[in-house]
Design a protein around this motif. Structure first.
Motif, PDB file in Angstrom:
ATOM      1  N   TRP A   2       0.857  -1.177   0.000  1.00 41.45           N
ATOM      2  CA  TRP A   2       0.000   0.000   0.000  1.00 41.45           C
ATOM      3  C   TRP A   2       0.894   1.229   0.000  1.00 41.45           C
ATOM      4  O   TRP A   2       1.747   1.383   0.879  1.00 41.45           O
ATOM      5  CB  TRP A   2      -0.884  -0.030   1.237  1.00 41.45           C
ATOM      6  CG  TRP A   2      -1.937   1.030   1.317  1.00 41.45           C
ATOM      7  CD1 TRP A   2      -2.612   1.611   0.295  1.00 41.45           C
ATOM      8  CD2 TRP A   2      -2.447   1.617   2.512  1.00 41.45           C
ATOM      9  NE1 TRP A   2      -3.516   2.526   0.775  1.00 41.45           N
ATOM     10  CE2 TRP A   2      -3.444   2.545   2.140  1.00 41.45           C
ATOM     11  CE3 TRP A   2      -2.172   1.443   3.859  1.00 41.45           C
ATOM     12  CZ2 TRP A   2      -4.144   3.300   3.054  1.00 41.45           C
ATOM     13  CZ3 TRP A   2      -2.878   2.189   4.766  1.00 41.45           C
ATOM     14  CH2 TRP A   2      -3.858   3.106   4.374  1.00 41.45           C
ATOM     15  N   THR A   3       0.757   2.071  -0.979  1.00 43.41           N
ATOM     16  CA  THR A   3       1.539   3.299  -1.016  1.00 43.41           C
ATOM     17  C   THR A   3       0.650   4.442  -0.542  1.00 43.41           C
ATOM     18  O   THR A   3      -0.455   4.634  -1.066  1.00 43.41           O
ATOM     19  CB  THR A   3       2.070   3.589  -2.432  1.00 43.41           C
ATOM     20  OG1 THR A   3       0.975   3.655  -3.331  1.00 43.41           O
ATOM     21  CG2 THR A   3       3.035   2.504  -2.881  1.00 43.41           C
ATOM     22  N   ASP A   4       1.124   5.140   0.468  1.00 39.65           N
ATOM     23  CA  ASP A   4       0.370   6.239   1.057  1.00 39.65           C
ATOM     24  C   ASP A   4       1.369   7.183   1.712  1.00 39.65           C
ATOM     25  O   ASP A   4       2.344   6.726   2.299  1.00 39.65           O
ATOM     26  CB  ASP A   4      -0.596   5.676   2.108  1.00 39.65           C
ATOM     27  CG  ASP A   4      -1.577   6.712   2.598  1.00 39.65           C
ATOM     28  OD1 ASP A   4      -1.148   7.625   3.338  1.00 39.65           O
ATOM     29  OD2 ASP A   4      -2.771   6.617   2.272  1.00 39.65           O
ATOM     30  N   PRO A   5       1.145   8.486   1.641  1.00 42.79           N
ATOM     31  CA  PRO A   5       2.066   9.446   2.253  1.00 42.79           C
ATOM     32  C   PRO A   5       2.236   9.252   3.759  1.00 42.79           C
ATOM     33  O   PRO A   5       3.218   9.694   4.334  1.00 42.79           O
ATOM     34  CB  PRO A   5       1.432  10.808   1.951  1.00 42.79           C
ATOM     35  CG  PRO A   5       0.465  10.588   0.855  1.00 42.79           C
ATOM     36  CD  PRO A   5       0.061   9.142   0.902  1.00 42.79           C
ATOM     37  N   GLU A   6       1.288   8.575   4.398  1.00 44.35           N
ATOM     38  CA  GLU A   6       1.398   8.329   5.842  1.00 44.35           C
ATOM     39  C   GLU A   6       2.658   7.535   6.183  1.00 44.35           C
ATOM     40  O   GLU A   6       3.228   7.693   7.256  1.00 44.35           O
ATOM     41  CB  GLU A   6       0.162   7.592   6.370  1.00 44.35           C
ATOM     42  CG  GLU A   6      -1.084   8.441   6.402  1.00 44.35           C
ATOM     43  CD  GLU A   6      -0.980   9.637   7.338  1.00 44.35           C
ATOM     44  OE1 GLU A   6      -0.599   9.455   8.512  1.00 44.35           O
ATOM     45  OE2 GLU A   6      -1.286  10.756   6.892  1.00 44.35           O
ATOM     46  N   VAL A  65       4.238  -0.533   9.074  1.00 43.22           N
ATOM     47  CA  VAL A  65       3.123  -1.459   8.866  1.00 43.22           C
ATOM     48  C   VAL A  65       1.883  -0.819   9.487  1.00 43.22           C
ATOM     49  O   VAL A  65       1.903  -0.427  10.653  1.00 43.22           O
ATOM     50  CB  VAL A  65       3.373  -2.836   9.527  1.00 43.22           C
ATOM     51  CG1 VAL A  65       2.150  -3.746   9.382  1.00 43.22           C
ATOM     52  CG2 VAL A  65       4.604  -3.507   8.943  1.00 43.22           C
ATOM     53  N   TYR A  66       0.838  -0.696   8.707  1.00 39.31           N
ATOM     54  CA  TYR A  66      -0.434  -0.144   9.175  1.00 39.31           C
ATOM     55  C   TYR A  66      -1.340  -1.291   9.585  1.00 39.31           C
ATOM     56  O   TYR A  66      -1.514  -2.246   8.824  1.00 39.31           O
ATOM     57  CB  TYR A  66      -1.075   0.679   8.054  1.00 39.31           C
ATOM     58  CG  TYR A  66      -2.498   1.084   8.307  1.00 39.31           C
ATOM     59  CD1 TYR A  66      -2.802   2.074   9.238  1.00 39.31           C
ATOM     60  CD2 TYR A  66      -3.543   0.490   7.611  1.00 39.31           C
ATOM     61  CE1 TYR A  66      -4.112   2.457   9.461  1.00 39.31           C
ATOM     62  CE2 TYR A  66      -4.853   0.872   7.824  1.00 39.31           C
ATOM     63  CZ  TYR A  66      -5.137   1.852   8.757  1.00 39.31           C
ATOM     64  OH  TYR A  66      -6.432   2.236   8.981  1.00 39.31           O
ATOM     65  N   ALA A  67      -1.923  -1.221  10.774  1.00 33.98           N
ATOM     66  CA  ALA A  67      -2.866  -2.240  11.235  1.00 33.98           C
ATOM     67  C   ALA A  67      -4.279  -1.790  10.878  1.00 33.98           C
ATOM     68  O   ALA A  67      -4.794  -0.817  11.430  1.00 33.98           O
ATOM     69  CB  ALA A  67      -2.734  -2.448  12.742  1.00 33.98           C
ATOM     70  N   ASP A  68      -4.895  -2.457   9.941  1.00 37.66           N
ATOM     71  CA  ASP A  68      -6.222  -2.099   9.430  1.00 37.66           C
ATOM     72  C   ASP A  68      -7.288  -2.660  10.351  1.00 37.66           C
ATOM     73  O   ASP A  68      -7.408  -3.876  10.518  1.00 37.66           O
ATOM     74  CB  ASP A  68      -6.378  -2.660   8.021  1.00 37.66           C
ATOM     75  CG  ASP A  68      -7.633  -2.197   7.328  1.00 37.66           C
ATOM     76  OD1 ASP A  68      -8.427  -1.471   7.946  1.00 37.66           O
ATOM     77  OD2 ASP A  68      -7.817  -2.569   6.165  1.00 37.66           O
ATOM     78  N   HIS A  69      -8.088  -1.768  10.951  1.00 37.37           N
ATOM     79  CA  HIS A  69      -9.106  -2.189  11.913  1.00 37.37           C
ATOM     80  C   HIS A  69     -10.478  -2.415  11.285  1.00 37.37           C
ATOM     81  O   HIS A  69     -11.433  -2.757  11.993  1.00 37.37           O
ATOM     82  CB  HIS A  69      -9.250  -1.127  13.019  1.00 37.37           C
ATOM     83  CG  HIS A  69      -8.035  -1.012  13.863  1.00 37.37           C
ATOM     84  ND1 HIS A  69      -7.739  -1.896  14.856  1.00 37.37           N
ATOM     85  CD2 HIS A  69      -7.022  -0.123  13.836  1.00 37.37           C
ATOM     86  CE1 HIS A  69      -6.614  -1.562  15.432  1.00 37.37           C
ATOM     87  NE2 HIS A  69      -6.146  -0.495  14.824  1.00 37.37           N
ATOM     88  N   ARG A  70     -10.562  -2.225   9.979  1.00 36.79           N
ATOM     89  CA  ARG A  70     -11.871  -2.422   9.331  1.00 36.79           C
ATOM     90  C   ARG A  70     -12.209  -3.902   9.257  1.00 36.79           C
ATOM     91  O   ARG A  70     -11.334  -4.743   9.033  1.00 36.79           O
ATOM     92  CB  ARG A  70     -11.862  -1.828   7.929  1.00 36.79           C
ATOM     93  CG  ARG A  70     -11.679  -0.310   7.935  1.00 36.79           C
ATOM     94  CD  ARG A  70     -11.502   0.200   6.548  1.00 36.79           C
ATOM     95  NE  ARG A  70     -10.249  -0.333   6.016  1.00 36.79           N
ATOM     96  CZ  ARG A  70      -9.764  -0.089   4.819  1.00 36.79           C
ATOM     97  NH1 ARG A  70     -10.430   0.668   3.985  1.00 36.79           N
ATOM     98  NH2 ARG A  70      -8.613  -0.604   4.406  1.00 36.79           N
TER      99      ARG A  70
END
Length: 84
Positions: free
Chosen positions: A17-21, A75-80
């Motif tokens: 996932w590419t994101d400025p975050e 690493v982003y933890a996706d809570h959805r």
């Protein structure tokens, strides 16, 4: 295996996932904007932090003198909720 890299067992649970975050650098003791794994930009230590919790303070882990202490989300933890 490269030293200091996040590890995983099943690629089915990881998406690119590419994101400025992911490019943002966060100072020590600031609120984590997202839940995930953060990496110290100075030494490579990794920590898991829940969204809204504080990132570790300066000197929370050993550094070489003159090494920058700041955190970057790797690493982003996706809570959805996931389908199925």
């Amino acid at each position: 295996m490269e030293k200091g890299m996040a590890l995983y067992q099943s690629a089915q649970f990881i998406d690119l996932w590419t994101d400025p975050e992911f490019d943002k650098i966060h100072p020590p003791r600031t609120v984590a904007p997202h839940s995930g794994i953060y990496r110290c930009v100075g030494c490579g230590v990794e920590i898991a932090v829940a969204e809204g919790h504080l990132l570790p303070p300066i000197h929370a882990h050993p550094h070489r003198l003159g090494t920058k202490e700041a955190w970057q989300m790797i690493v982003y933890a996706d809570h959805r909720q996931k389908p199925g």
